[in-house]
Design an enzyme around this catalytic site. Structure first.
Site, PDB file in Angstrom:
ATOM      1  N   HIS A   1      -2.188   2.011 -12.547  1.00 47.99           N
ATOM      2  CA  HIS A   1      -1.544   0.854 -13.172  1.00 47.99           C
ATOM      3  C   HIS A   1      -0.121   1.239 -13.541  1.00 47.99           C
ATOM      4  CE1 HIS A   1      -1.426  -2.939 -15.384  1.00 47.99           C
ATOM      5  NE2 HIS A   1      -0.798  -2.299 -16.349  1.00 47.99           N
ATOM      6  N   GLY A  22       0.786  -1.236   0.000  1.00 40.52           N
ATOM      7  CA  GLY A  22       0.000   0.000   0.000  1.00 40.52           C
ATOM      8  C   GLY A  22       0.813   1.280   0.000  1.00 40.52           C
ATOM      9  N   SER A  23       1.915   1.345  -0.774  1.00 43.63           N
ATOM     10  CA  SER A  23       2.728   2.563  -0.767  1.00 43.63           C
ATOM     11  C   SER A  23       1.966   3.760  -1.342  1.00 43.63           C
ATOM     12  CB  SER A  23       4.040   2.342  -1.531  1.00 43.63           C
ATOM     13  OG  SER A  23       3.809   2.084  -2.894  1.00 43.63           O
ATOM     14  N   ASN A  24       1.138   3.536  -2.357  1.00 41.97           N
ATOM     15  CA  ASN A  24       0.328   4.635  -2.885  1.00 41.97           C
ATOM     16  C   ASN A  24      -0.739   5.065  -1.885  1.00 41.97           C
ATOM     17  OD1 ASN A  24       1.082   5.500  -5.662  1.00 41.97           O
ATOM     18  ND2 ASN A  24       0.841   3.322  -6.119  1.00 41.97           N
ATOM     19  N   LEU A  55      -5.858  -6.363  -6.356  1.00 38.88           N
ATOM     20  CA  LEU A  55      -5.695  -7.329  -7.436  1.00 38.88           C
ATOM     21  C   LEU A  55      -6.966  -8.076  -7.818  1.00 38.88           C
ATOM     22  CD1 LEU A  55      -2.227  -8.841  -6.426  1.00 38.88           C
ATOM     23  CD2 LEU A  55      -2.739  -6.867  -7.894  1.00 38.88           C
ATOM     24  N   LYS A  56      -8.073  -7.759  -7.189  1.00 43.86           N
ATOM     25  CA  LYS A  56      -9.338  -8.419  -7.514  1.00 43.86           C
ATOM     26  C   LYS A  56     -10.159  -7.555  -8.475  1.00 43.86           C
ATOM     27  CE  LYS A  56      -8.970 -12.060  -4.818  1.00 43.86           C
ATOM     28  NZ  LYS A  56      -8.968 -13.449  -5.326  1.00 43.86           N
ATOM     29  N   LEU A  57     -10.952  -8.229  -9.304  1.00 39.79           N
ATOM     30  CA  LEU A  57     -11.834  -7.500 -10.210  1.00 39.79           C
ATOM     31  C   LEU A  57     -12.970  -6.862  -9.414  1.00 39.79           C
ATOM     32  CD1 LEU A  57     -12.271  -6.967 -13.260  1.00 39.79           C
ATOM     33  CD2 LEU A  57     -13.847  -8.919 -13.259  1.00 39.79           C
ATOM     34  N   ILE A  58     -13.247  -5.590  -9.686  1.00 41.90           N
ATOM     35  CA  ILE A  58     -14.299  -4.870  -8.970  1.00 41.90           C
ATOM     36  C   ILE A  58     -15.657  -5.326  -9.501  1.00 41.90           C
ATOM     37  CG2 ILE A  58     -15.281  -2.602  -8.450  1.00 41.90           C
ATOM     38  CD1 ILE A  58     -12.587  -3.188  -7.122  1.00 41.90           C
ATOM     39  N   ASP A 108      -8.318  -2.808 -16.409  1.00 37.77           N
ATOM     40  CA  ASP A 108      -7.476  -1.783 -17.053  1.00 37.77           C
ATOM     41  C   ASP A 108      -8.029  -1.240 -18.369  1.00 37.77           C
ATOM     42  OD1 ASP A 108      -5.688  -2.279 -14.959  1.00 37.77           O
ATOM     43  OD2 ASP A 108      -4.637  -3.821 -16.111  1.00 37.77           O
TER      44      ASP A 108
END
Length: 317
Positions: free
Chosen positions: A196, A99-101, A177-180, A237
């Site tokens: 991304h 979680g750096s962002n 990393l999961k699809l919303i 994406d």
């Protein structure tokens, strides 16, 4: 004295105080007078400037006088409008790792660079570094989605309800990393962003994440890479691109080298875009392309000015 005499010719019932040799401005309000405005432009002792900025409520013009030792006057006329109040936004961040962002945006909120607050962290990995950071900062952590291995996780409908209760305005995906699910996208149209680590639409889609992206970029022989921030749709994406930054791919780069260079830009870009989002500086072109208004000059739109910067990079790198 000459400034007073000039004003008295056009506003006989108006009196202003004379402040000699003062460096500090004082202000007073006058009715608009076209003849006065015209004379000021040609008068040899008075300079006149018009500015358009929000100030006080009403139909009067606000005139600022600065009298120096020679008794010349500099007048600035400002249109008076009620300032627009933008409420502080509530943010939800989704992560799957360190979680750096997320940390960069949280710090920017704390420092006042972003007009918003992170009110909840959503993760599919409750023991990840980002979740630990959130707990230390007393940010609520929500587990999503519900799986056999995570029976305490929320369902899509429960997640939407939880975000609604927290009055979340925007959702930021930062290494999630999961699809919303479609249910969440429908509940928050044009309100979910993802970052991304490549220049989409290149090197995006299912399976392109983390070091896999940077290895693919280097293997392709691409000369440039960089982060992309885009709106989220039902696929990986493919949502509308909002912002990008370009970094060079050097001849001897490893995936780790490139990842560090891109990540540095990610931290800056996500904060800048989140700030624009919270300040309501996003507009949508007629063809559905999102643009960002420059904070100092709303007539300047991203990506126009950024393209000029990137053109310089491409020709000088």
């Amino acid at each position: 004295m000459e400034a007073q005499n000039l004003l008295s010719r056009f506003f006989p019932n108006y009196k202003i105080p004379l402040i000699r040799a003062s460096k500090k401005p004082f202000s007073s309000s006058l009715p608009s007078n076209p003849s006065f405005h015209s004379l000021l432009q040609s008068h040899n002792c008075v300079s006149f400037k018009t500015h358009h900025s929000p100030c006080l409520k009403g139909s009067l013009k606000t005139i600022f006088f600065c009298l120096n030792a020679s008794e010349n006057a500099v007048l600035e006329e400002k249109d008076c409008k009620k300032p627009r109040v933008v409420k502080r936004k509530k943010l939800a961040v989704f992560i799957s790792g360190g979680g750096s962002n997320f940390k960069s945006v949280h710090e920017a909120c704390f420092e006042g660079l972003v007009h918003g607050d992170i009110v909840v962290l959503v993760t599919n990995k409750p023991d990840c570094g980002g979740a630990e950071y959130a707990k230390n900062k007393e940010i609520p952590v929500v587990l999503f989605p519900r799986t056999k291995d995570a029976p305490d996780g929320l369902s899509p409908s429960d997640l939407v309800a939880a975000l609604r209760r927290l009055e979340v305005d925007f959702i930021l995906l930062a290494g999630y990393l999961k699809l919303i699910p479609a249910e969440l996208i429908q509940a928050y149209p044009r309100s979910i962003l993802n970052i991304h680590p490549s220049l989409l639409p290149a090197f995006g889609g299912k399976g392109y994440y983390g070091m896999k992206v940077h290895r693919a970029v280097i293997a392709s022989g691409a000369r440039y890479s960089g982060p992309t921030i885009h709106f989220v749709d039902e696929h990986y994406d493919t949502g509308r691109i909002l912002a990008q930054r370009v970094v060079p791919v050097l001849a001897n780069d490893t995936a780790e080298d490139l990842a560090a260079r891109v990540l540095h830009e990610e931290h800056q870009l996500y904060v800048e875009v989140t700030a624009a989002l919270c300040e309501e500086r996003l507009i949508w072109r007629e063809d559905g392309v999102p643009l960002i208004q420059n904070k100092e000059n709303p007539n300047e739109l991203y990506p126009a000015e950024e393209c000029d910067i990137h053109a310089d990079i491409l020709t000088t790198a």
